[in-house]
Design an enzyme around this catalytic site. Sequence first.
Site, PDB file in Angstrom:
ATOM      1  N   SER A   1       5.617 -36.565 -13.233  1.00  0.00           N
ATOM      2  CA  SER A   1       5.644 -36.005 -14.672  1.00  0.00           C
ATOM      3  C   SER A   1       7.035 -37.334 -15.180  1.00  0.00           C
ATOM      4  O   SER A   1       7.704 -37.743 -13.747  1.00  0.00           O
ATOM      5  CB  SER A   1       6.727 -35.229 -13.994  1.00  0.00           C
TER       6      SER A   1
ATOM      7  N   HIS B   1       1.928 -36.169 -16.227  1.00  0.00           N
ATOM      8  CA  HIS B   1       2.159 -35.278 -16.735  1.00  0.00           C
ATOM      9  C   HIS B   1       3.461 -35.423 -17.522  1.00  0.00           C
ATOM     10  O   HIS B   1       4.495 -36.104 -17.327  1.00  0.00           O
ATOM     11  CB  HIS B   1       3.070 -34.146 -15.346  1.00  0.00           C
TER      12      HIS B   1
ATOM     13  N   ASP C   1       6.350 -34.112 -20.664  1.00  0.00           N
ATOM     14  CA  ASP C   1       6.851 -33.102 -20.481  1.00  0.00           C
ATOM     15  C   ASP C   1       7.075 -33.551 -22.285  1.00  0.00           C
ATOM     16  O   ASP C   1       7.931 -34.174 -22.560  1.00  0.00           O
ATOM     17  CB  ASP C   1       8.014 -33.291 -19.824  1.00  0.00           C
TER      18      ASP C   1
ATOM     19  N   MET D   1       9.490 -31.897 -24.702  1.00  0.00           N
ATOM     20  CA  MET D   1      10.518 -30.618 -25.226  1.00  0.00           C
ATOM     21  C   MET D   1      11.706 -31.008 -26.459  1.00  0.00           C
ATOM     22  O   MET D   1      11.800 -32.484 -27.038  1.00  0.00           O
ATOM     23  CB  MET D   1      11.647 -31.263 -24.369  1.00  0.00           C
TER      24      MET D   1
ATOM     25  N   HIS E   1       2.950 -30.769 -21.423  1.00  0.00           N
ATOM     26  CA  HIS E   1       3.544 -30.084 -21.182  1.00  0.00           C
ATOM     27  C   HIS E   1       4.244 -29.161 -22.702  1.00  0.00           C
ATOM     28  O   HIS E   1       5.292 -29.675 -22.533  1.00  0.00           O
ATOM     29  CB  HIS E   1       3.614 -29.769 -19.904  1.00  0.00           C
TER      30      HIS E   1
ATOM     31  N   MET F   1       7.151 -27.347 -24.463  1.00  0.00           N
ATOM     32  CA  MET F   1       7.869 -27.135 -24.171  1.00  0.00           C
ATOM     33  C   MET F   1       8.903 -26.947 -25.459  1.00  0.00           C
ATOM     34  O   MET F   1       9.916 -27.483 -25.772  1.00  0.00           O
ATOM     35  CB  MET F   1       9.044 -27.011 -22.843  1.00  0.00           C
TER      36      MET F   1
ATOM     37  N   MET G   1       5.520 -22.322 -14.116  1.00  0.00           N
ATOM     38  CA  MET G   1       6.445 -22.660 -13.917  1.00  0.00           C
ATOM     39  C   MET G   1       7.632 -22.360 -12.466  1.00  0.00           C
ATOM     40  O   MET G   1       7.792 -20.940 -12.452  1.00  0.00           O
ATOM     41  CB  MET G   1       7.626 -22.523 -14.952  1.00  0.00           C
TER      42      MET G   1
ATOM     43  N   ASP H   1       4.694 -26.738 -11.686  1.00  0.00           N
ATOM     44  CA  ASP H   1       6.050 -27.333 -12.277  1.00  0.00           C
ATOM     45  C   ASP H   1       6.925 -26.537 -11.503  1.00  0.00           C
ATOM     46  O   ASP H   1       7.742 -26.131 -12.783  1.00  0.00           O
ATOM     47  CB  ASP H   1       5.298 -27.779 -13.727  1.00  0.00           C
TER      48      ASP H   1
END
Length: 227
Positions: free
Chosen positions: A7, A30, A32, A34, A63, A65, A134, A172
């Site tokens: 990540s 990965h 993330d 957000m 991913h 979010m 998660m 994760d």
Amino acid sequence: MAQINPSILSADFARLADEVKAVEGADWLHVDVMDNHFVPNLTLGVPIVESLRRATGTPLDCHLMIEDPDRWAPQYVEAGAGSVTFHAEAAAAPVRLAREIRAKGARASMALKPATPIEPFEDLLPELDMLLIMTVEPGFGGQAFLDVMLPKIRRTRELISKHGLELWLQVDGGVSATTIERCAEAGADVFVAGSAVYGANDPADAVRTLRSMAERTTATAPWACGH
């Protein structure tokens, strides 16, 4: 076969191209995303994904979010993501969204927060390429692994086996050398690791070590026998 996805949330953003090259032996990278609405943090967006795509040959696992993934997820495929994960809690039409992601050429994945059970989504599993459990509350890196998620991982693996699906099961949050074997034994086969990789002296070696630990555990795990 176990897959390790470092990540970049735990990477040095000022040296992102170098940090990406440091883990080129990884299976996926990965990313993330957000939005400071769905989770209380603000990180990366489409322009960074486009830049990463140019900087590495390692496929990108995005991913999301974020709120309203039905609107935004397809843009991440267009930006170069090979896999896009949306949250079940945020998607208005998860089946339609998964089909759109697949139609655009990426793997479709759905994530569940710790308090979200897997059972209501059993009928959706054939529409997905991966399911993400998660193992921390989404929003911040460096959190401690939640052992209470292990039964949920097991139940998810049982549902995957029940329907005979070739569905990857990703975990994760808090994945490290001290927790990855428990995850693998429970049924996970794709592992997101942030601090455990980028906090190591040799990130590439950390990826190899984690993969070896997961594969060794999987070889004797009941769920993988005859797999």
